[in-house]
Design an enzyme around this catalytic site. Sequence first.
Site, PDB file in Angstrom:
ATOM      1  N   CYS A 218      95.509  78.791   1.582  1.00 40.16           N
ATOM      2  CA  CYS A 218      94.287  79.433   2.055  1.00 40.16           C
ATOM      3  C   CYS A 218      93.263  78.391   2.495  1.00 40.16           C
ATOM      4  O   CYS A 218      93.360  77.227   2.140  1.00 40.16           O
ATOM      5  CB  CYS A 218      93.670  80.292   0.949  1.00 40.16           C
ATOM      6  SG  CYS A 218      94.695  81.694   0.492  1.00 40.16           S
TER       7      CYS A 218
ATOM      8  N   HIS B 214      88.584  82.379   2.281  1.00 35.24           N
ATOM      9  CA  HIS B 214      87.892  83.021   1.159  1.00 35.24           C
ATOM     10  C   HIS B 214      87.016  82.043   0.399  1.00 35.24           C
ATOM     11  O   HIS B 214      87.199  80.833   0.477  1.00 35.24           O
ATOM     12  CB  HIS B 214      88.884  83.691   0.204  1.00 35.24           C
ATOM     13  CG  HIS B 214      89.812  82.729  -0.493  1.00 35.24           C
ATOM     14  ND1 HIS B 214      89.414  81.962  -1.556  1.00 35.24           N
ATOM     15  CD2 HIS B 214      91.100  82.430  -0.268  1.00 35.24           C
ATOM     16  CE1 HIS B 214      90.437  81.228  -1.970  1.00 35.24           C
ATOM     17  NE2 HIS B 214      91.471  81.493  -1.197  1.00 35.24           N
TER      18      HIS B 214
ATOM     19  N   SER C 182     101.101  87.109   5.164  1.00 32.85           N
ATOM     20  CA  SER C 182     101.857  86.555   4.045  1.00 32.85           C
ATOM     21  C   SER C 182     101.000  85.794   3.048  1.00 32.85           C
ATOM     22  O   SER C 182     101.519  85.266   2.075  1.00 32.85           O
ATOM     23  CB  SER C 182     102.976  85.645   4.563  1.00 32.85           C
ATOM     24  OG  SER C 182     102.420  84.511   5.196  1.00 32.85           O
ATOM     25  N   GLY C 183      99.694  85.732   3.274  1.00 34.72           N
ATOM     26  CA  GLY C 183      98.864  85.158   2.236  1.00 34.72           C
ATOM     27  C   GLY C 183      97.955  84.013   2.594  1.00 34.72           C
ATOM     28  O   GLY C 183      97.370  83.411   1.698  1.00 34.72           O
TER      29      GLY C 183
ATOM     30  N   ASN D   4      89.792  77.371   1.716  1.00 38.43           N
ATOM     31  CA  ASN D   4      88.752  77.552   0.705  1.00 38.43           C
ATOM     32  C   ASN D   4      87.389  77.274   1.312  1.00 38.43           C
ATOM     33  O   ASN D   4      87.202  76.279   2.004  1.00 38.43           O
ATOM     34  CB  ASN D   4      88.971  76.595  -0.464  1.00 38.43           C
ATOM     35  CG  ASN D   4      90.185  76.918  -1.311  1.00 38.43           C
ATOM     36  OD1 ASN D   4      90.423  76.254  -2.298  1.00 38.43           O
ATOM     37  ND2 ASN D   4      90.966  77.907  -0.955  1.00 38.43           N
TER      38      ASN D   4
END
Length: 74
Positions: A26, A9, A4-5, A28
């Site tokens: 996320c 990254h 789902s995200g 980071n």
Amino acid sequence: MSYSGEFLHAAPWNGSLGSANLSHGCVNLSTADAKWVYDNFLVGDVVEVTHSPKELPAWDGLGDWTVPYERYGA
């Protein structure tokens, strides 16, 4: 980390890595750290996120990977 995200990254635009939460879910990473993850992680490697107000639900496509070990057999 989820379908789902939630992703690991590179976030070179985030000048507050490690000192402020500027993400919307996320993890980071610096560009160098993201490269290290890409070069070294395998599918199924554990990513433990602490101090987050959001818990990934087991139905989010990753199943058992999001269920803490202590909850098995309960």
